[in-house]
Design a protein around this motif. Structure first.
Motif, PDB file in Angstrom:
ATOM      1  N   GLY A 147     -16.793  18.149  37.962  1.00  0.00           N
ATOM      2  CA  GLY A 147     -17.621  18.760  36.918  1.00  0.00           C
ATOM      3  C   GLY A 147     -18.610  17.757  36.352  1.00  0.00           C
ATOM      4  O   GLY A 147     -19.767  18.101  36.089  1.00  0.00           O
ATOM      5  N   PHE A 148     -18.190  16.502  36.188  1.00  0.00           N
ATOM      6  CA  PHE A 148     -19.144  15.512  35.666  1.00  0.00           C
ATOM      7  C   PHE A 148     -20.225  15.197  36.684  1.00  0.00           C
ATOM      8  O   PHE A 148     -21.372  14.956  36.321  1.00  0.00           O
ATOM      9  CB  PHE A 148     -18.420  14.266  35.129  1.00  0.00           C
ATOM     10  N   ARG A 149     -19.879  15.248  37.966  1.00  0.00           N
ATOM     11  CA  ARG A 149     -20.948  15.060  38.965  1.00  0.00           C
ATOM     12  C   ARG A 149     -21.942  16.221  38.881  1.00  0.00           C
ATOM     13  O   ARG A 149     -23.150  16.020  39.027  1.00  0.00           O
ATOM     14  CB  ARG A 149     -20.356  14.947  40.374  1.00  0.00           C
ATOM     15  N   LEU A 150     -21.410  17.437  38.656  1.00  0.00           N
ATOM     16  CA  LEU A 150     -22.333  18.575  38.518  1.00  0.00           C
ATOM     17  C   LEU A 150     -23.249  18.358  37.314  1.00  0.00           C
ATOM     18  O   LEU A 150     -24.469  18.503  37.414  1.00  0.00           O
ATOM     19  CB  LEU A 150     -21.564  19.889  38.328  1.00  0.00           C
ATOM     20  N   LEU A 151     -22.664  17.998  36.181  1.00  0.00           N
ATOM     21  CA  LEU A 151     -23.484  17.820  34.973  1.00  0.00           C
ATOM     22  C   LEU A 151     -24.532  16.740  35.189  1.00  0.00           C
ATOM     23  O   LEU A 151     -25.696  16.888  34.803  1.00  0.00           O
ATOM     24  CB  LEU A 151     -22.632  17.428  33.762  1.00  0.00           C
ATOM     25  N   ASN A 152     -24.114  15.646  35.820  1.00  0.00           N
ATOM     26  CA  ASN A 152     -25.047  14.533  35.998  1.00  0.00           C
ATOM     27  C   ASN A 152     -26.163  14.915  36.960  1.00  0.00           C
ATOM     28  O   ASN A 152     -27.318  14.515  36.785  1.00  0.00           O
ATOM     29  CB  ASN A 152     -24.310  13.293  36.502  1.00  0.00           C
ATOM     30  N   SER A 153     -25.840  15.710  37.965  1.00  0.00           N
ATOM     31  CA  SER A 153     -26.855  16.137  38.920  1.00  0.00           C
ATOM     32  C   SER A 153     -27.791  17.165  38.281  1.00  0.00           C
ATOM     33  O   SER A 153     -29.002  17.162  38.529  1.00  0.00           O
ATOM     34  CB  SER A 153     -26.178  16.722  40.165  1.00  0.00           C
ATOM     35  N   MET A 154     -27.250  18.027  37.447  1.00  0.00           N
ATOM     36  CA  MET A 154     -28.102  18.990  36.738  1.00  0.00           C
ATOM     37  C   MET A 154     -29.051  18.241  35.805  1.00  0.00           C
ATOM     38  O   MET A 154     -30.234  18.564  35.705  1.00  0.00           O
ATOM     39  CB  MET A 154     -27.230  19.983  35.949  1.00  0.00           C
ATOM     40  N   GLY A 155     -28.527  17.211  35.150  1.00  0.00           N
ATOM     41  CA  GLY A 155     -29.369  16.409  34.265  1.00  0.00           C
ATOM     42  C   GLY A 155     -30.509  15.755  35.039  1.00  0.00           C
ATOM     43  O   GLY A 155     -31.673  15.841  34.652  1.00  0.00           O
ATOM     44  N   LEU A 156     -30.161  15.150  36.155  1.00  0.00           N
ATOM     45  CA  LEU A 156     -31.181  14.503  36.987  1.00  0.00           C
ATOM     46  C   LEU A 156     -32.240  15.514  37.402  1.00  0.00           C
ATOM     47  O   LEU A 156     -33.410  15.180  37.580  1.00  0.00           O
ATOM     48  CB  LEU A 156     -30.519  13.923  38.240  1.00  0.00           C
ATOM     49  N   SER A 157     -31.817  16.776  37.568  1.00  0.00           N
ATOM     50  CA  SER A 157     -32.701  17.817  38.068  1.00  0.00           C
ATOM     51  C   SER A 157     -33.380  18.587  36.938  1.00  0.00           C
ATOM     52  O   SER A 157     -33.698  19.769  37.087  1.00  0.00           O
ATOM     53  CB  SER A 157     -31.912  18.753  38.975  1.00  0.00           C
ATOM     54  N   GLY A 158     -33.541  17.946  35.808  1.00  0.00           N
ATOM     55  CA  GLY A 158     -34.384  18.505  34.750  1.00  0.00           C
ATOM     56  C   GLY A 158     -33.676  19.264  33.657  1.00  0.00           C
ATOM     57  O   GLY A 158     -34.310  19.681  32.695  1.00  0.00           O
ATOM     58  N   ILE A 159     -32.352  19.488  33.796  1.00  0.00           N
ATOM     59  CA  ILE A 159     -31.639  20.305  32.794  1.00  0.00           C
ATOM     60  C   ILE A 159     -30.712  19.398  31.990  1.00  0.00           C
ATOM     61  O   ILE A 159     -29.601  19.085  32.434  1.00  0.00           O
ATOM     62  CB  ILE A 159     -30.813  21.410  33.483  1.00  0.00           C
ATOM     63  N   PRO A 160     -31.133  18.976  30.807  1.00  0.00           N
ATOM     64  CA  PRO A 160     -30.297  18.016  30.076  1.00  0.00           C
ATOM     65  C   PRO A 160     -29.134  18.660  29.313  1.00  0.00           C
ATOM     66  O   PRO A 160     -28.124  18.011  29.084  1.00  0.00           O
ATOM     67  CB  PRO A 160     -31.277  17.373  29.093  1.00  0.00           C
ATOM     68  N   TYR A 161     -29.314  19.946  28.901  1.00  0.00           N
ATOM     69  CA  TYR A 161     -28.289  20.551  28.033  1.00  0.00           C
ATOM     70  C   TYR A 161     -27.285  21.277  28.925  1.00  0.00           C
ATOM     71  O   TYR A 161     -27.481  22.445  29.284  1.00  0.00           O
ATOM     72  CB  TYR A 161     -28.954  21.507  27.045  1.00  0.00           C
ATOM     73  N   VAL A 162     -26.220  20.582  29.300  1.00  0.00           N
ATOM     74  CA  VAL A 162     -25.263  21.116  30.264  1.00  0.00           C
ATOM     75  C   VAL A 162     -23.836  20.879  29.791  1.00  0.00           C
ATOM     76  O   VAL A 162     -23.572  20.003  28.970  1.00  0.00           O
ATOM     77  CB  VAL A 162     -25.450  20.444  31.646  1.00  0.00           C
ATOM     78  N   GLY A 163     -22.932  21.674  30.337  1.00  0.00           N
ATOM     79  CA  GLY A 163     -21.526  21.487  30.008  1.00  0.00           C
ATOM     80  C   GLY A 163     -20.656  22.302  30.932  1.00  0.00           C
ATOM     81  O   GLY A 163     -21.163  23.047  31.777  1.00  0.00           O
ATOM     82  N   MET A 164     -19.338  22.109  30.793  1.00  0.00           N
ATOM     83  CA  MET A 164     -18.396  22.894  31.610  1.00  0.00           C
ATOM     84  C   MET A 164     -17.274  23.369  30.714  1.00  0.00           C
ATOM     85  O   MET A 164     -17.107  22.870  29.599  1.00  0.00           O
ATOM     86  CB  MET A 164     -17.858  22.023  32.742  1.00  0.00           C
ATOM     87  N   ASP A 165     -16.507  24.331  31.188  1.00  0.00           N
ATOM     88  CA  ASP A 165     -15.369  24.819  30.411  1.00  0.00           C
ATOM     89  C   ASP A 165     -14.335  23.703  30.329  1.00  0.00           C
ATOM     90  O   ASP A 165     -13.723  23.327  31.338  1.00  0.00           O
ATOM     91  CB  ASP A 165     -14.756  26.059  31.072  1.00  0.00           C
ATOM     92  N   ILE A 166     -14.136  23.197  29.108  1.00  0.00           N
ATOM     93  CA  ILE A 166     -13.179  22.098  28.921  1.00  0.00           C
ATOM     94  C   ILE A 166     -11.769  22.639  29.168  1.00  0.00           C
ATOM     95  O   ILE A 166     -11.395  23.676  28.632  1.00  0.00           O
ATOM     96  CB  ILE A 166     -13.260  21.551  27.477  1.00  0.00           C
ATOM     97  N   GLY A 167     -11.017  21.951  29.976  1.00  0.00           N
ATOM     98  CA  GLY A 167      -9.655  22.380  30.298  1.00  0.00           C
ATOM     99  C   GLY A 167      -9.610  23.253  31.536  1.00  0.00           C
ATOM    100  O   GLY A 167      -8.532  23.522  32.065  1.00  0.00           O
ATOM    101  N   GLY A 168     -10.783  23.719  31.986  1.00  0.00           N
ATOM    102  CA  GLY A 168     -10.824  24.578  33.174  1.00  0.00           C
ATOM    103  C   GLY A 168     -10.691  26.031  32.790  1.00  0.00           C
ATOM    104  O   GLY A 168      -9.819  26.399  31.983  1.00  0.00           O
TER     105      GLY A 168
END
Ligand code: GLC
Length: 764
Positions: free
Chosen positions: A477-498
């Motif tokens: 999930g953190f790789r997804l967030l970091n890749s989304m950030g790199l790709s122009g989308i800074p405001y990102v997150g995932m469901d904490i706990g799954g």
């Protein structure tokens, strides 16, 4: 029919057009234009360019003149102030260089641009040391080399660790080779493909789509940051988010009545667990009909009033499917206004989602976006709701695939689902944002979307959908967030706990402690799994969880300043290591690829909940300090460090400046009025741009903000430059907290607007 591929062919004719050059090819047309010195656009199509369209780029007009240089042999040569484009004419091949004559990227000699039926591809030379980063929400390693990806926005519940595609299409990547960088944004919303050297003999990589033009932007900036800057210059940047949305968000699919929501809110306050948002999933609606409330919410306004009294804001979910039901206003109005996507022939398409049989708004039409946006006022905004969560907008229907022939738009703008699917989530988020912004009359809405296309950052935050309660999913999930950030989308997150599963207390706590360093900090779970409010893990764990939530609130001044940078330059908040350490191979290694910087100077090392110690890599020159205990480590090396649940490995770069505040229960609380400036002794000067505004309106666009550069000078001083902007800081005092100095005494000063020069005690 037996098909063979068709090549673009030779250049037959060159004509200079507004902002660039048109080339007639034996089997098609090419156009090269420039947007700024480091941004080119290259279009290749079978037909001449009579129309132009983008879901992502608002201003398609080229803004810089492409210089036409003297031909080299049969090659045509064009240039901007930063780039040189050489076009081989027999056959048509494009190579792009910087002004030091270093090749950044070139068409592959035998293939170049070609078609297979309507499918169009562009083949590029692969460099032996080339690495690729980007493509937004994609699983796998952050270095995309050797892999194949598809863009086809998909509802992907409980996706496997390596599933592709997921919910979003961000056809933008950065290539790194020979200490050079470049970026490509392939602006084509049809089903698209990226193959970064997989399956071929390490000679070429390619990208393409099932339909449409080969239409890409080339970014030739010489740092990853400048490429992100150019990409977001084109596709847009995040507005400043409402501050309340950056607090802790409590969500669950299954909360289903007013009393329950209020009890949840009250319990946060009773237990002194900081939080700002209660999220309401689909159960708040009457039979899942969007823009309605079920009878289990008899006094929505009263409920929201009570929430407000407790310092809570509320977010409601909105799905695109509109129930087919006589007498239901959204259905009747949508039908009357011709707002739904249709089968060829005009009958509105019907797909099954939560409410049963549904029509789907045609967000490609401006009047439909306006209509949709206007629906938010009465049921939500007038009752006090300011946050809107757009879900199921791939778009999703039971059984997954909509028929591709469904039509969107009218007349010459008509498109099929095939062209529109990847952009549907973006258009829904846009319509929601624009409508909510209108309705909120000057206040900022919070919009969250599941599906997206490039440019979504202008309207919405994005989360990573239906993840799973496992350590692997937390880390990926953190790789997804970091890749989304790199790709122009800074405001990102995932469901904490799954979203799916029951996390162990350890996993939940680890995930929460990592969530502190995620721009969107939201606890969410599926109806089929255990309740997961933060007080349900036993008293000892509640103590740990409280400390984690408090840490998030203490860090808000840092996070908000990072948002300002994202708003200004596109620089993400979660920064994968290749952004700052582009030519360090360790930054791409599988071992350290989950690590990221969170704003300026703070390094976070995600680690599984089962590991009490871990290996970390501290990049670059200069020292790093462990957050919390100030232990010093030299940069450019790996270390085994402790990683107990209470102490996530987080490091601060020497010379670092981290602005923090006292722990508060929510973002509306003022706290102790002190801005804590944590200064970490280093050998090099560091400048940190500190930013505040009212956190709620768009007045910052008119200069109502508080901004000042804070300079750490290793010789002796901390300088708070005079403030810019007309907003007054919410802090009255500044406390300088020293780390790594001979005397780590902290000292408090009145916060004044003019330049403040603070002598650091070490040198007194
Ligand atoms: C989808 C969403 C999930 C939500 C559920 C019910 O699965 O991804 O977050 O809880 O729908 O609305």
């Amino acid at each position: 029919m037996n098909r063979i591929s068709e090549q673009a062919g030779n250049v037959i004719k060159e004509s200079i057009v507004d902002g660039g050059v048109d080339l007639q090819l034996s089997n098609g047309y090419a156009r090269i234009t420039a947007y700024n010195a480091t941004t080119l656009r290259i279009r290749v199509g079978k037909n001449s360019f009579t129309t132009d369209h983008s879901f992502a780029v608002d201003n398609l007009r080229a803004t810089v003149k492409l210089q036409v240089l003297k031909s080299e042999g049969t090659d045509k040569v064009y240039a901007t102030d930063s780039l040189v484009v050489k076009v081989a004419t027999h056959p048509f091949r494009v190579s792009i260089y910087n002004h030091n004559n270093q090749l950044l990227c070139a068409d592959e000699a035998t293939l170049g641009v070609s078609w297979y039926g309507d499918k169009v591809s562009c083949y590029k030379q692969l460099h032996s040391d080339e690495k690729f980063i980007g493509l937004g929400e994609k699983t796998g390693d952050i270095n995309r080399r050797g892999n194949f990806y598809q863009n086809w926005n998909t509802d992907a519940p409980a996706y496997a660790n390596n599933a592709d595609p997921l919910y979003a299409t961000i056809p933008f990547f950065i290539g790194v080779h020979d200490r050079l960088t470049y970026g490509i944004f392939f602006d084509n919303s049809n089903k698209s493909y990226f193959n970064f050297g997989g399956g071929a003999d390490e000679e070429l990589f390619h990208f393409g789509a099932d339909d449409g033009e080969m239409n890409y932007y080339f970014f030739g900036g010489n740092t990853v940051a400048s490429i992100i800057n150019d990409y977001t210059n084109l596709t847009g940047r995040t507005p400043m988010p409402p501050l309340w949305s950056l607090g802790f968000q409590q969500s669950r699919w299954g909360y289903d009545n007013q009393e329950q929501l209020l009890t949840i809110a009250k319990t946060f306050r009773e237990k002194k667990l900081p939080a700002d948002v209660i999220v309401s999933d689909i159960n708040y609606m009457d039979n899942y009909k969007v823009f309605t409330w079920s009878s289990k919410y008899p006094d929505v306004k009263g409920m929201l009033g009570q929430m407000k009294g407790m310092g809570f804001d509320m977010v409601t979910i909105i799905d695109p499917g509109i129930k087919v039901e006589k007498g239901y206003k959204a259905y009747e109005d949508g039908l009357a206004g011709n707002h739904f996507a249709k089968y060829p022939g005009g009958r509105p398409y019907i797909g099954h989602v939560w409410p049963g049989r549904c029509h789907f708004p045609d967000f490609t039409k401006e009047e439909t976006r306006k209509w949709w946006g206007d629906q938010f006022k009465q049921p939500y905004i007038d009752n006090g709701v300011k946050g809107f969560w757009n879900d199921m907008n791939e778009p999703a229907a039971w059984g997954r695939e909509f028929p591709n022939l469904i039509e969107f738009g009218e007349g010459k703008d008509k498109k099929t689902l095939y062209n529109v699917k990847n952009a549907y989530g973006l258009l829904m988020a846009r319509s929601t944002y624009e409508g909510a912004r209108r309705g909120l009359n000057g206040q900022r809405p919070f919009v969250l979307t599941r599906a997206s296309y490039s440019g979504v950052q202008k309207y919405s935050a994005q989360w990573t959908g239906d993840n799973v309660s496992s350590d692997d999913h937390m880390l990926l999930g953190f790789r997804l967030l970091n890749s989304m950030g790199l790709s122009g989308i800074p405001y990102v997150g995932m469901d904490i706990g799954g979203f799916m599963g029951n996390p162990s207390p350890e996993l939940f706590i680890r995930w929460l402690s990592l969530g502190v360093y995620s721009p969107l900090f939201r606890n969410h779970t599926c109806i089929d799994y255990n309740y997961r409010e933060p007080w349900l893990f036993g008293e000892a764990n509640t103590v740990k969880i409280r400390a984690i939530l408090e840490q998030r609130y203490k860090l808000l001044p840092h996070l908000y300043s990072a948002f300002y940078q994202a708003h200004q330059t596109g620089m993400p908040i979660n920064r994968m290591l290749p952004i700052d350490y582009t030519f360090d191979d360790n930054a791409y290694s599988n071992k350290y690829q989950n690590q990221f910087l969170f704003g300026n100077g703070l390094l976070v090392c995600p680690v599984a909940s089962t590991q009490n110690s871990t290996e970390v890599y501290l990049p670059g020159k200069g020292n790093w300090y462990r957050f919390g205990n100030d232990k010093i480590y030299a940069g450019g090396s790996n270390y085994f460090v402790e990683s107990p649940l209470e102490d996530l490995p987080v490091f601060i770069k020497a010379g670092g400046i981290i602005p923090m505040q006292s722990a508060v229960q929510n973002t509306k609380e003022r706290g102790d009025g002190i801005l804590y400036l944590h200064i970490y002794k280093g050998m090099e000067q560091n400048v940190y741009t500190y930013y505040e505004d009212d956190g709620n309106t768009y007045d910052y666009e008119k200069g109502v903000f508080y901004k000042r550069d804070i300079v750490y000078n290793p010789q002796s001083l901390l300088i708070l430059k005079a403030k810019e902007g007309s907003f007054n800081s919410k802090f009255k005092k500044v406390k300088v907290v020293l780390h790594g100095f001979k005397q780590n005494t902290s000292k408090e000063y009145d916060l004044t607007d003019g330049e403040m020069v603070i002598q650091l005690p070490e040198y007194n």
